[in-house]
Structure formats: structure tokens, C-alpha cells
Design an enzyme around this catalytic site. Structure first.
Site, PDB file in Angstrom:
ATOM      1  N   ARG A 239      40.937  40.788  37.453  1.00 23.75           N
ATOM      2  CA  ARG A 239      39.643  40.335  36.957  1.00 23.75           C
ATOM      3  C   ARG A 239      39.766  39.914  35.501  1.00 23.75           C
ATOM      4  NH1 ARG A 239      38.074  39.765  41.344  1.00 23.75           N
ATOM      5  NH2 ARG A 239      36.176  40.541  42.368  1.00 23.75           N
ATOM      6  N   GLU A 268      35.223  33.027  32.968  1.00 24.90           N
ATOM      7  CA  GLU A 268      35.558  31.941  33.885  1.00 24.90           C
ATOM      8  C   GLU A 268      34.295  31.376  34.537  1.00 24.90           C
ATOM      9  OE1 GLU A 268      36.884  34.014  37.998  1.00 24.90           O
ATOM     10  OE2 GLU A 268      38.278  34.394  36.354  1.00 24.90           O
ATOM     11  N   HIS A 286      41.463  31.350  40.057  1.00 28.07           N
ATOM     12  CA  HIS A 286      40.950  32.507  40.785  1.00 28.07           C
ATOM     13  C   HIS A 286      41.060  32.280  42.297  1.00 28.07           C
ATOM     14  CE1 HIS A 286      38.052  36.137  40.311  1.00 28.07           C
ATOM     15  NE2 HIS A 286      38.823  36.283  41.375  1.00 28.07           N
TER      16      HIS A 286
END
Length: 327
Positions: A239, A268, A286
Site C-alpha cells: 500500500r 495514487e 497498482h
């Protein structure tokens, strides 16, 4: 939207078979594109269920806007996008999708290890730019993954799968975790428990697999980066926010560590602009769980959780049992 059943907001399109499962039990409103916080609050007002993704923020403002909400089913294993205590206080069940993405995410973490070690993105850009003029002995020299020391911070389900993959490369595996695993598990993983400082100092590759929370905010910052070997590589496939990205940019610029492989970032989809100017960092958007089979399984798990909660059953992946008692 279909007619009949509990009203559910689905914030992303899912495979048709999963949508059909939902529509068999629920009145589904499907959104085709990401919603702003204000749009999400407006759409959720008359709903009993929310099936969302990690970029959808479920906070007190949203919960207050949806007094009839009974369940939030997150299509993710992490759930730092959801205020779980606030949900529990209102009797809103929260679920996630553990287990189904472990292998895919571990694969991606290892892909980042290999890509950074062997400078693959840099090498591909070199070829695409027409700069390659032939084989040279010292061209694009990387580092070996085999027999190197891998340090895993966070030896949960995904961390364990990364450790299992490391055995194929005959790596020495160190790990640091909130709790040490029993000896038989350590033997199965071929992993040695060490303190955080020792792991950082000894590892050639440091892989982060810890959830984000206020307690893990900037878990890796400038002091920790200085503890690592100058030849070490940092992998963040967990994360954003676990790493201080500004400190990492400085460390990569200054040679504090050799390289980094990143699938997640602070703030992000925005990322620190300093990363874009660096050759010694591999950047991914991601995509840890991004395979067709895994994303389908995640969506199906979320659907099953939502349907269970809305039909009086206990969701398989309930994170806050106290909320069901209040429901």
C-alpha cells in the site's frame, strides 16, 4: 437497475456472471466510471448495500448520507479506504476479499524483484529508443536474485507466498512480523525471524507486505533507508503511504540504496514527480491482483459477501462482527 430486492450500488462494472448473481437477489445500480466523493454520497442515499473498490472512500460523511446502509463489500483485501469503526458504530457490516489474490500479488512482487534486479524496464527503453548497438560485457549489469537474501516485512498470506517463491531461487529468507510464526511454519517457509533493524541491514531485497494504517504510515522513511545496504533493492507491493516516497526518491538519487520496484504510491494515482526522472526505479500502476481470474474471483467474493449480508446471513469475510449484532 433491476427491480426488487435490497438496493445495491456497484461502483465498477464486473463480469456478467457476477452481475447476474447480484441481480438475482438485489436491485443493482451499476456505475460505469469512478465517482467523486460527492457523487458517491448522492448515489448511496437510498441503498442498503455498497460494493466498492479501494479508491472509493467510505467515511463518516458517506455513512451519514446513507442511513439505510447495511453492508460495504470492498473488492480488495485491504480496507484502509473504509472507516471501519464508524461503520461498526452505525451497524454497517464491512467485508473484504482475502485469499483469492494471494498468489497473483506474490507473482507481481517477484516480477518487481526480477525487473529491478535485472534493470528490465531500463533495458527495454534502451532498445525501443534505438540505442542498442550490440553485445557488450558490461552492458546493463544487474544483480543476481538467486542465492541473495530476501527480507519480507509482513509475513501474512501474501508474504508467505513470496517466501515460497524465493525457495526456487535458493534465497535466504528473513522476515519480520508483528508475531513470530511457530517453528513448523518457519521450516515450511524456510524463513528466519529477525528484528526490523537486522532485516534492513542484511537483506539484498526488502519486500513490504504490511497493511496501511496510521501505525504503519511511513514505516520506511529516510532513517530506515539508511539502514539498508547501498546495493539493496526495495519492493513496495502492498500500500502507498507505508513508504515515505519523497525520502525514497532522495535515497535513489543519492545512491543510499540501489533501486526500487513500486506497485503502489502515496496519493495514487498521483505520484512523486521525482520517480519519473529516475532510471533505477520500476513503476507499476497498482496491478498486483490484475489477472482476469483473480479480479473475477475478487468480484465474486465481494458479491457473495454483499448478498449474504443483505439476506440475513453472516458474510464469509466479515471484518466487524460487532456491526452484525447491531444490524
Amino acid at each position: 437497475m433491476t427491480a426488487g430486492g435490497p438496493r445495491v450500488l456497484l461502483t465498477r462494472r464486473v463480469p456478467s456472471s457476477i452481475l447476474e448473481k447480484l441481480e438475482a437477489a438485489c436491485d443493482v445500480q451499476l456505475e460505469e466510471s469512478p465517482l467523486s466523493p460527492a457523487q458517491l454520497r448522492e448515489r448511496i442515499r437510498d441503498k442498503q448495500g455498497l460494493i466498492c473498490v479501494l479508491t472509493d472512500r467510505v467515511d463518516e460523511a458517506l455513512l451519514d448520507a446513507s442511513p439505510g446502509l447495511k453492508v460495504v463489500a470492498n473488492i480488495a483485501v485491504g480496507y484502509n479506504n473504509i472507516d471501519v469503526p464508524a461503520s461498526t458504530a452505525r451497524g454497517v457490516m464491512v467485508t473484504n476479499t482475502p485469499g483469492v489474490l494471494d498468489d497473483s500479488t506474490a507473482d507481481l512482487a517477484f516480477a518487481l524483484i526480477l525487473a529491478t534486479a535485472r534493470r528490465l524496464t531500463e533495458a527495454e527503453a534502451y532498445v525501443r529508443a534505438g540505442k542498442w548497438q550490440g553485445w557488450h560485457l558490461k552492458q546493463m549489469l544487474g544483480v543476481d536474485v538467486h542465492h541473495a537474501t530476501l527480507g519480507i516485512i509482513g509475513m501474512g498470506r501474501i508474504g508467505q507466498q513470496i517466501a515460497r517463491r524465493a525457495s526456487g531461487f535458493k534465497m535466504r529468507v528473513l522476515y519480520h512480523n508483528r508475531n513470530r510464526w511457530p517453528a513448523d511454519v518457519e521450516k515450511w517457509l524456510n524463513a528466519e525471524y529477525v528484528g526490523k533493524d537486522q532485516l534492513l541491514a542484511q537483506s539484498d531485497f526488502v519486500v513490504l507486505q504490511i497493511p496501511y494504517s496510521p501505525a504503519t504510515h511511513h514505516y520506511i522513511g529516510a532513517p530506515e533507508l539508511k539502514q539498508m545496504k547501498p546495493t539493496a533493492i526495495l519492493i513496495n507491493s502492498t500500500r502507498g503511504g507505508v513508504v515515505d516516497d519523497a525520502a525514497l526518491v532522495d535515497a535513489l538519487k543519492n545512491g543510499t540504496i540501489r533501486a526500487a520496484g513500486l506497485d503502489v504510491f502515496e496519493n495514487e494515482p498521483k505520484l512523486h514527480p521525482g520517480f519519473l526522472a529516475l532510471k533505477n526505479v520500476v513503476l507499476a500502476p497498482h496491478v498486483g491482483s490484475s489477472t482476469e481470474a483473480t479480479r473475477r474471483a475478487m468480484a465474486m467474493t465481494a458479491a457473495k459477501n454483499a448478498v449474504a449480508a443483505l439476506t440475513g446471513a453472516t458474510p464469509p469475510n466479515l471484518l466487524n462482527p460487532a456491526a452484525r449484532a447491531k444490524a
